[in-house]
Design an enzyme around this catalytic site. Structure first.
Site, short mmCIF file in Angstrom:
data_model
loop_
_atom_site.label_atom_id
_atom_site.label_comp_id
_atom_site.label_asym_id
_atom_site.label_seq_id
_atom_site.Cartn_x
_atom_site.Cartn_y
_atom_site.Cartn_z
N HIS A 107 4.43 -4.55 11.08
CA HIS A 107 4.71 -3.78 12.30
C HIS A 107 4.77 -4.68 13.54
O HIS A 107 4.02 -5.64 13.65
CB HIS A 107 3.64 -2.71 12.55
CG HIS A 107 3.66 -1.57 11.59
ND1 HIS A 107 4.45 -0.45 11.79
CD2 HIS A 107 3.00 -1.37 10.43
CE1 HIS A 107 4.27 0.41 10.78
NE2 HIS A 107 3.39 -0.13 9.94
N ASP A 114 -0.16 -3.93 6.17
CA ASP A 114 -0.79 -3.42 7.39
C ASP A 114 -2.24 -3.87 7.52
O ASP A 114 -3.04 -3.20 8.16
CB ASP A 114 -0.76 -1.88 7.40
CG ASP A 114 0.62 -1.32 7.74
OD1 ASP A 114 1.54 -2.10 8.03
OD2 ASP A 114 0.76 -0.08 7.70
N ASP A 141 5.78 4.79 5.09
CA ASP A 141 6.61 3.83 5.84
C ASP A 141 6.71 2.47 5.14
O ASP A 141 7.41 1.57 5.60
CB ASP A 141 6.12 3.68 7.30
CG ASP A 141 4.74 3.06 7.41
OD1 ASP A 141 3.81 3.54 6.74
OD2 ASP A 141 4.58 2.09 8.18
N HIS A 142 6.03 2.36 3.98
CA HIS A 142 6.10 1.12 3.18
C HIS A 142 6.75 1.33 1.81
O HIS A 142 7.29 0.39 1.24
CB HIS A 142 4.70 0.51 3.02
CG HIS A 142 4.12 0.10 4.34
ND1 HIS A 142 4.03 -1.20 4.75
CD2 HIS A 142 3.67 0.85 5.39
CE1 HIS A 142 3.54 -1.24 5.98
NE2 HIS A 142 3.31 0.00 6.39
N HIS A 170 -7.42 -0.85 5.32
CA HIS A 170 -6.44 0.09 5.90
C HIS A 170 -6.22 1.23 4.90
O HIS A 170 -6.26 2.41 5.26
CB HIS A 170 -5.15 -0.68 6.17
CG HIS A 170 -4.02 0.14 6.71
ND1 HIS A 170 -4.03 0.72 7.95
CD2 HIS A 170 -2.82 0.48 6.16
CE1 HIS A 170 -2.89 1.37 8.14
NE2 HIS A 170 -2.14 1.25 7.08
N HIS A 184 0.86 -1.20 0.00
CA HIS A 184 0.00 0.00 0.00
C HIS A 184 0.88 1.24 0.00
O HIS A 184 2.10 1.15 0.16
CB HIS A 184 -0.99 0.00 1.16
CG HIS A 184 -0.40 0.10 2.54
ND1 HIS A 184 0.42 -0.86 3.08
CD2 HIS A 184 -0.50 1.07 3.50
CE1 HIS A 184 0.78 -0.49 4.31
NE2 HIS A 184 0.24 0.68 4.58
N HIS A 216 1.40 3.94 1.89
CA HIS A 216 1.91 4.71 3.03
C HIS A 216 3.45 4.82 2.97
O HIS A 216 4.14 3.86 2.63
CB HIS A 216 1.48 4.07 4.35
CG HIS A 216 0.04 4.33 4.68
ND1 HIS A 216 -0.68 3.57 5.59
CD2 HIS A 216 -0.82 5.28 4.22
CE1 HIS A 216 -1.91 4.05 5.68
NE2 HIS A 216 -2.03 5.08 4.86
FE FE Z 1 2.65 0.83 8.14
ZN ZN Z 2 0.03 1.66 6.61
#
Ligand code: FE
Ligand code: ZN
Length: 244
Positions: free
Chosen positions: A172, A134, A61-62, A115, A57, A59
């Site tokens: 995570h 996530d 942080d990915h 998400h 996805h 985001h």
């Molecule tokens: Fe994440």
């Molecule tokens: Zn995420």
């Protein structure tokens, strides 16, 4: 069993970037490199060169490390078709029904929106590996930023249909806080109590609690175990404000 070698690379506060190496083809995959440096270092340490990047996805942080990994290695980047506009580094877009290859190993793409609106997961059926980003965590699920409880319930049904021995490489380290809520959501669930003893021990020792398995989650995850979209939604709402 699988001959794929999997390495957990910690990033940021609580992310895990997963490296997957196929010794037969010498291909190396990185799933969701939010940060390039630790992923590249972990590969280099083992003498591996990253050949593919798979995103679940959009985001940051990915996907934040996509460009730097690509620049360093020439890796091909694959991610969710429905989020292509938000991930400019993609070379290939996929959705449910598409398959991916790492050497001779085949992974299926599952649509698991909730998400985020276009979130996907990757499952290597023969190898028994799931990369859910996530969407599901150990004893938890992702927050519903762009989808509904019904969407998440549908995603959980796809995961529940996988063999229980399937290993789950979530993105995570949220297990301990998820477990504290799980104890409240299902106070009579002995499997959650037993698991939390082990989780608390691992975290006190500074160790990771992932990967998990579908079987463990079927026994202890209040979101995978929710009996309806309504129950999942109630639990998600309660977890959002839970301070355990
Ligand atoms: Fe994440
Ligand atoms: Zn995420």
């Amino acid at each position: 069993m699988t001959d794929l070698e999997i390495v957990r690379v910690p990033a940021f506060d609580d992310n895990y970037i997963w490296l997957v190496h196929d010794p037969a083809s010498n291909e190396t995959l990185v799933v969701d490199p939010g940060d390039a440096a630790p992923a590249l270092a972990a590969a280099k340490e083992r003498g591996w060169t990253i050949t593919q990047i798979w995103n679940t996805h959009w985001h940051p942080d990915h996907v934040g490390g996509n460009q730097a990994v690509k620049d360093a290695t020439g890796a091909l980047v694959t991610g969710p078709a429905a989020e292509a506009a938000k991930i400019p580094t993609l070379d290939r877009t996929v959705a449910e029904g598409d398959t991916m290859k790492l050497g001779a190993h085949v992974a299926r793409v599952l649509d698991t929106p909730a998400h985020t609106a276009g979130h996907i997961s990757y499952v290597f059926d023969q190898d028994g590996l799931l990369f859910p980003g996530d969407t599901i965590f150990a004893m938890g699920c992702g927050r519903l930023f762009e989808g509904t409880a019904a969407d998440m319930y549908a995603a959980m049904r796809k995961y529940a249909a996988l063999p229980p021995e399937t290993r789950v490489f979530a993105a995570h380290e949220y297990t301990q806080s998820n477990g504290r809520y799980a104890l409240v959501a299902e106070p009579d669930n002995e499997a959650i109590k037993a698991r939390m003893v082990e989780v608390d021990r691992l975290r006190a020792a500074g160790e990771a609690t992932l990967p998990t398995t579908i079987g463990e989650e079927l026994a202890t995850n209040p979101f995978l175990r929710a009996s309806s979209p309504e129950e999942l939604g109630e639990r998600r709402g309660a977890k959002d404000v839970f301070r355990g």
